[in-house]
Design a protein around this motif. Structure first.
Motif, PDB file in Angstrom:
ATOM      1  N   VAL A 106      -6.085 -12.990  16.613  1.00  0.00           N
ATOM      2  CA  VAL A 106      -6.254 -13.850  15.437  1.00  0.00           C
ATOM      3  C   VAL A 106      -5.653 -13.213  14.184  1.00  0.00           C
ATOM      4  O   VAL A 106      -5.670 -13.820  13.111  1.00  0.00           O
ATOM      5  N   GLY A 107      -5.117 -12.012  14.326  1.00  0.00           N
ATOM      6  CA  GLY A 107      -4.485 -11.365  13.192  1.00  0.00           C
ATOM      7  C   GLY A 107      -3.865 -10.049  13.591  1.00  0.00           C
ATOM      8  O   GLY A 107      -4.256  -9.438  14.592  1.00  0.00           O
ATOM      9  N   ARG A 108      -2.879  -9.613  12.792  1.00  0.00           N
ATOM     10  CA  ARG A 108      -2.191  -8.348  13.055  1.00  0.00           C
ATOM     11  C   ARG A 108      -1.709  -7.799  11.723  1.00  0.00           C
ATOM     12  O   ARG A 108      -1.101  -8.503  10.934  1.00  0.00           O
ATOM     13  N   ILE A 109      -1.997  -6.538  11.502  1.00  0.00           N
ATOM     14  CA  ILE A 109      -1.529  -5.839  10.313  1.00  0.00           C
ATOM     15  C   ILE A 109      -0.764  -4.615  10.791  1.00  0.00           C
ATOM     16  O   ILE A 109      -1.288  -3.800  11.546  1.00  0.00           O
ATOM     17  N   VAL A 110       0.484  -4.491  10.367  1.00  0.00           N
ATOM     18  CA  VAL A 110       1.312  -3.349  10.726  1.00  0.00           C
ATOM     19  C   VAL A 110       1.451  -2.472   9.488  1.00  0.00           C
ATOM     20  O   VAL A 110       1.879  -2.948   8.437  1.00  0.00           O
ATOM     21  N   GLY A 111       1.051  -1.225   9.617  1.00  0.00           N
ATOM     22  CA  GLY A 111       1.107  -0.293   8.506  1.00  0.00           C
ATOM     23  C   GLY A 111      -0.277   0.048   7.999  1.00  0.00           C
ATOM     24  O   GLY A 111      -1.265  -0.586   8.358  1.00  0.00           O
ATOM     25  N   ALA A 112      -0.337   1.071   7.150  1.00  0.00           N
ATOM     26  CA  ALA A 112      -1.613   1.574   6.630  1.00  0.00           C
ATOM     27  C   ALA A 112      -2.066   0.750   5.432  1.00  0.00           C
ATOM     28  O   ALA A 112      -2.236   1.263   4.333  1.00  0.00           O
ATOM     29  N   GLN A 122     -12.876  -9.511   6.832  1.00  0.00           N
ATOM     30  CA  GLN A 122     -13.865 -10.357   6.139  1.00  0.00           C
ATOM     31  C   GLN A 122     -13.621 -11.829   6.438  1.00  0.00           C
ATOM     32  O   GLN A 122     -14.562 -12.575   6.690  1.00  0.00           O
ATOM     33  N   GLU A 123     -12.355 -12.253   6.417  1.00  0.00           N
ATOM     34  CA  GLU A 123     -12.011 -13.652   6.730  1.00  0.00           C
ATOM     35  C   GLU A 123     -12.498 -14.024   8.114  1.00  0.00           C
ATOM     36  O   GLU A 123     -13.082 -15.093   8.323  1.00  0.00           O
ATOM     37  N   GLN A 124     -12.250 -13.168   9.095  1.00  0.00           N
ATOM     38  CA  GLN A 124     -12.604 -13.476  10.480  1.00  0.00           C
ATOM     39  C   GLN A 124     -14.113 -13.441  10.707  1.00  0.00           C
ATOM     40  O   GLN A 124     -14.641 -14.242  11.465  1.00  0.00           O
ATOM     41  N   ILE A 125     -14.796 -12.539  10.045  1.00  0.00           N
ATOM     42  CA  ILE A 125     -16.251 -12.464  10.204  1.00  0.00           C
ATOM     43  C   ILE A 125     -16.909 -13.695   9.586  1.00  0.00           C
ATOM     44  O   ILE A 125     -17.906 -14.194  10.095  1.00  0.00           O
ATOM     45  N   ASN A 126     -16.329 -14.180   8.511  1.00  0.00           N
ATOM     46  CA  ASN A 126     -16.919 -15.321   7.804  1.00  0.00           C
ATOM     47  C   ASN A 126     -16.484 -16.678   8.360  1.00  0.00           C
ATOM     48  O   ASN A 126     -16.859 -17.706   7.819  1.00  0.00           O
ATOM     49  N   THR A 127     -15.685 -16.706   9.444  1.00  0.00           N
ATOM     50  CA  THR A 127     -15.281 -17.991  10.018  1.00  0.00           C
ATOM     51  C   THR A 127     -15.995 -18.267  11.306  1.00  0.00           C
ATOM     52  O   THR A 127     -16.534 -17.408  11.940  1.00  0.00           O
TER      53      THR A 127
END
Length: 127
Positions: A106-112, A122-127
């Motif tokens: 549901v999401g991917r972040i590349v880099g620090a 937070q977005e995913q926990i609140n959905t």
């Protein structure tokens, strides 16, 4: 928001043990994945390497998030220990954080990018 500037290290769990699950083998990963993929609980996977400077930079923040967001599962995978799992997730740079819910990415972040990572969690926990 807890702990980045407090006197207690935010990344230490109540019992002093990290809330991050370190996976060291493909078998461990498979067992963890099978038990989690059927749930709708957020899993945050940190693909990193011991030699990676940005990985070491973001690690304290990742541990702090694991303690703060106890309703999510935080997993750390060393790409050199289990490259087959990194390949399965198409990880091409470190660190890469993959957010998974219900067995689906549901999401991917590349880099620090710790601020972006926290926002996406937070977005995913609140959905």
């Amino acid at each position: 928001m807890g702990g980045f500037f407090s006197s207690q290290p935010a990344y230490a769990a109540e019992d002093g043990v990290s809330a991050v699950i370190a996976i060291h083998s493909a078998g461990e990963w498979t067992q963890n994945w099978e038990s989690h993929s059927q749930t709708n609980k957020l899993m945050v996977i940190d693909f990193s390497a011991s030699w990676c400077g940005p990985c070491r930079f973001v690690e304290p923040a990742f541990k702090a998030m694991a303690t703060q967001y106890s309703d999510a599962v935080f997993v750390k995978i060393n790409v050199d220990e289990i490259p087959e799992v990194s390949k399965q997730w198409k990880v091409q740079a470190m660190p890469t954080f993959v957010l998974v819910k219900g067995g689906q990415e549901v999401g991917r972040i590349v880099g620090a990018k710790k601020d972006e990572l926290e926002r996406r969690i937070q977005e995913q926990i609140n959905t």
